[in-house]
Design a protein around this motif. Sequence first.
Motif, short mmCIF file in Angstrom:
data_model
loop_
_atom_site.label_atom_id
_atom_site.label_comp_id
_atom_site.label_asym_id
_atom_site.label_seq_id
_atom_site.Cartn_x
_atom_site.Cartn_y
_atom_site.Cartn_z
N LEU A 237 0.86 -1.18 0.00
CA LEU A 237 0.00 0.00 0.00
C LEU A 237 0.89 1.23 0.00
O LEU A 237 1.70 1.41 0.91
CB LEU A 237 -0.90 0.01 1.24
CG LEU A 237 -1.76 1.25 1.44
CD1 LEU A 237 -2.75 1.43 0.29
CD2 LEU A 237 -2.50 1.18 2.77
N LEU A 238 0.75 2.04 -1.04
CA LEU A 238 1.48 3.30 -1.12
C LEU A 238 0.56 4.43 -0.69
O LEU A 238 -0.58 4.51 -1.16
CB LEU A 238 1.95 3.56 -2.56
CG LEU A 238 2.85 2.52 -3.19
CD1 LEU A 238 3.14 2.90 -4.64
CD2 LEU A 238 4.14 2.38 -2.41
N GLY A 239 1.06 5.27 0.18
CA GLY A 239 0.26 6.39 0.66
C GLY A 239 1.17 7.44 1.27
O GLY A 239 2.36 7.51 0.95
N LYS A 240 0.59 8.24 2.16
CA LYS A 240 1.39 9.21 2.90
C LYS A 240 0.65 9.55 4.18
O LYS A 240 -0.59 9.37 4.26
CB LYS A 240 1.68 10.45 2.08
CG LYS A 240 0.48 11.32 1.78
CD LYS A 240 0.88 12.55 0.98
CE LYS A 240 -0.34 13.43 0.72
NZ LYS A 240 0.02 14.63 -0.04
N PRO A 241 1.35 10.03 5.18
CA PRO A 241 0.71 10.40 6.44
C PRO A 241 -0.34 11.49 6.22
O PRO A 241 -0.17 12.38 5.38
CB PRO A 241 1.87 10.93 7.29
CG PRO A 241 3.11 10.36 6.67
CD PRO A 241 2.81 10.22 5.21
N GLY A 242 -1.42 11.39 6.98
CA GLY A 242 -2.47 12.40 6.91
C GLY A 242 -3.42 12.26 5.75
O GLY A 242 -4.27 13.12 5.54
N CYS A 243 -3.34 11.19 5.02
CA CYS A 243 -4.19 10.94 3.85
C CYS A 243 -5.39 10.10 4.30
O CYS A 243 -5.24 8.92 4.62
CB CYS A 243 -3.38 10.21 2.78
SG CYS A 243 -4.35 9.52 1.44
N HIS A 244 -6.58 10.70 4.31
CA HIS A 244 -7.76 9.97 4.77
C HIS A 244 -8.14 8.82 3.83
O HIS A 244 -8.62 7.78 4.28
CB HIS A 244 -8.95 10.92 4.99
CG HIS A 244 -9.58 11.42 3.75
ND1 HIS A 244 -9.06 12.48 3.04
CD2 HIS A 244 -10.67 11.00 3.08
CE1 HIS A 244 -9.82 12.69 1.98
NE2 HIS A 244 -10.80 11.82 1.97
N LEU A 245 -7.92 8.98 2.54
CA LEU A 245 -8.18 7.88 1.62
C LEU A 245 -7.23 6.72 1.87
O LEU A 245 -7.60 5.55 1.73
CB LEU A 245 -8.08 8.34 0.17
CG LEU A 245 -9.16 9.28 -0.34
CD1 LEU A 245 -8.87 9.70 -1.78
CD2 LEU A 245 -10.53 8.65 -0.23
#
Length: 78
Positions: free
Chosen positions: A6-14
């Motif tokens: 899972l690629l994302g970033k901190p603070g990303c609600h999605l």
Amino acid sequence: MPDVLLLGKPGCHLCDDARAIVAEVLTEFPQVSFAEKSILDDPELLDAYAEEIPVVLIDGRVHTIWRVDPARLRKALQ
């Protein structure tokens, strides 16, 4: 067995939503490995996916961008 990333970033609600769905589906597939990576930690990932997170990869290939469909993920992991 497949690998799910899972690629994302901190603070990303999605990203939080995607993480919850992936975690729920993976309870049915205990043999599948799971990892998360922040695109902020990798300039190449940031360039590639800055506007498309979250991204779910299965065995290094993009499976889902933005919203995770649990049924589709289950089918891909079977």
